[in-house]
Design a protein around this motif. Structure first.
Motif, PDB file in Angstrom:
ATOM      1  N   ALA A  75      34.305  38.916  31.682  1.00 48.73           N
ATOM      2  CA  ALA A  75      33.026  39.347  32.712  1.00 48.73           C
ATOM      3  C   ALA A  75      32.289  38.119  33.160  1.00 48.73           C
ATOM      4  O   ALA A  75      31.692  38.076  34.326  1.00 48.73           O
ATOM      5  N   HIS A  76      31.684  37.193  32.055  1.00 48.36           N
ATOM      6  CA  HIS A  76      30.816  36.356  32.152  1.00 48.36           C
ATOM      7  C   HIS A  76      31.080  35.008  31.656  1.00 48.36           C
ATOM      8  O   HIS A  76      31.915  35.035  30.800  1.00 48.36           O
ATOM      9  N   PRO A  77      30.503  33.957  32.290  1.00 42.97           N
ATOM     10  CA  PRO A  77      30.398  32.823  31.572  1.00 42.97           C
ATOM     11  C   PRO A  77      30.092  32.951  30.188  1.00 42.97           C
ATOM     12  O   PRO A  77      29.133  33.469  29.799  1.00 42.97           O
ATOM     13  N   ASP A  78      30.937  32.367  29.052  1.00 40.24           N
ATOM     14  CA  ASP A  78      30.812  32.363  27.513  1.00 40.24           C
ATOM     15  C   ASP A  78      31.744  33.360  27.097  1.00 40.24           C
ATOM     16  O   ASP A  78      31.846  33.331  25.696  1.00 40.24           O
ATOM     17  N   ASP A  79      31.935  34.486  27.839  1.00 42.66           N
ATOM     18  CA  ASP A  79      32.789  35.500  26.941  1.00 42.66           C
ATOM     19  C   ASP A  79      34.021  35.109  26.466  1.00 42.66           C
ATOM     20  O   ASP A  79      34.576  35.401  25.320  1.00 42.66           O
ATOM     21  N   CYS A  80      34.515  34.084  27.562  1.00 35.21           N
ATOM     22  CA  CYS A  80      35.913  33.597  27.058  1.00 35.21           C
ATOM     23  C   CYS A  80      35.996  33.027  25.424  1.00 35.21           C
ATOM     24  O   CYS A  80      36.691  32.736  24.928  1.00 35.21           O
ATOM     25  N   ASP A 110      29.528  45.427  31.964  1.00 34.94           N
ATOM     26  CA  ASP A 110      30.202  44.520  32.567  1.00 34.94           C
ATOM     27  C   ASP A 110      31.610  44.245  32.023  1.00 34.94           C
ATOM     28  O   ASP A 110      32.626  43.641  32.466  1.00 34.94           O
ATOM     29  N   HIS A 111      31.161  44.129  30.710  1.00 34.27           N
ATOM     30  CA  HIS A 111      32.638  43.701  29.717  1.00 34.27           C
ATOM     31  C   HIS A 111      33.846  44.808  29.898  1.00 34.27           C
ATOM     32  O   HIS A 111      34.928  44.600  30.149  1.00 34.27           O
ATOM     33  N   ARG A 112      33.251  46.063  29.916  1.00 34.32           N
ATOM     34  CA  ARG A 112      34.190  47.329  29.948  1.00 34.32           C
ATOM     35  C   ARG A 112      34.850  47.020  31.390  1.00 34.32           C
ATOM     36  O   ARG A 112      36.292  47.428  31.751  1.00 34.32           O
TER      37      ARG A 112
HETATM   38 ZN   LIG Z   1      29.376  38.764  28.459  1.00 34.60          ZN
END
Ligand SMILES: [Zn+2]
Length: 284
Positions: free
Chosen positions: A30-35, A146-148
């Motif tokens: 979903a977001h920058p940093d999740d990876c 957002d993750h889901r």
């Molecule tokens: Zn996130």
């Protein structure tokens, strides 16, 4: 228990070693940093062994700050730069941002179409994404919607839409993007993990360096202990020093005939050969 069976300690999940090195791997988050929480160590491990890697961010990350004075768009620009710097620690130079508004993501057909476009362009053998079924984590964290949504959209894009010639036909007719079958999906799910991907210490160090690039979001200096501890625990369950655990979906026909798992690792251990390469693709 025979040597061929996955290891299990009392009260611990049973994991199977997944030491397959994909030809290409795409991380969808979903977001920058999740990876860099989800898949940085395994991407470091795979890319160092020749895997083509890319990271797809579904949102623009523009809601990840508390300062109302920061103008709209500024944070997303900073966070995309941070993600690109983080990816460079993993040897990944492709960071794709779909640009959906942070904090408002839903699994719509527009999101799915955009992810099908990414899948058909990059044509990954393996996809890593988040767990769309994870709602709660203990008492301290409610999983971000957002993750889901990103994970749901990713899985729906992998199967069936990227595969089906009649799904989003304009992608083929107007953009020349032909159907694509992803072979493996790894979901970051501590609660239902069933495989562990071996990594080396350098991969954990690269993960920590990647996390350290997200300066607009957090101070990563106190994350090292938790990362090392988690990797050692997962590794201990499959008989290696360090590993990262996931839930595996093996979408190849006749998955029992695949060449991953403990048998492959043991053959390598005896032979002293370099890391295993993917077998020939059944789809050419
Ligand atoms: Zn996130």
């Amino acid at each position: 228990m025979s040597d061929d069976e996955p290891r299990s300690n009392a009260g611990q999940p049973t994991l199977e070693l997944f030491d397959y090195v994909p030809e290409s791997a795409l991380v969808v988050v979903a977001h920058p940093d999740d990876c860099d929480f989800l898949a940085a160590a395994v991407m470091s491990a795979w890319v160092s062994q020749g895997t083509r890697g890319a990271i797809c961010l579904v949102t623009d990350g523009d809601a990840g700050g508390d300062d109302p004075e920061v103008p709209p768009g500024e944070l997303s620009r900073i966070r995309l730069e941070e993600q690109r710097a983080a990816a460079s620690h993993l040897g990944v130079d492709q960071v794709i941002c779909l640009g959906y508004p942070d904090g408002m993501l839903q699994n719509t057909l527009d999101v799915r179409r955009d992810l099908v476009r990414v899948l058909r362009r990059f044509r990954p053998e393996l996809v890593v994404t988040m767990d769309p079924t994870s709602r709660f984590f203990g008492r301290g964290y409610i999983n971000h919607p957002d993750h889901r949504a990103a994970a749901d959209a990713c899985l729906d894009a992998v199967f069936p839409s990227a595969r089906d010639v009649r799904a989003f036909p304009e992608l083929a007719s107007e953009e020349g993007l032909q159907p694509h079958k992803t072979k493996f999906v790894l979901i970051g799910s501590g609660q239902s993990a069933d495989v562990a991907v071996p990594v080396l210490a350098v991969d954990i160090e690269n993960q920590l360096a990647a996390l350290g690039e997200h300066r607009s979001q957090f101070d990563a200096s106190d994350m090292a202990e938790g990362m090392w501890k988690g990797a050692r625990q997962a590794g201990a369950l499959v008989g290696v020093e360090l590993a990262e655990s996931y839930r595996l979906f093996d979408l190849v026909p006749n998955p029992s005939q695949r060449g991953y798992g403990r048998g492959l690792a043991e053959r390598e251990d005896r032979s002293g050969l370099p890391p295993a390469r993917p077998p020939a693709s059944p789809w050419g």
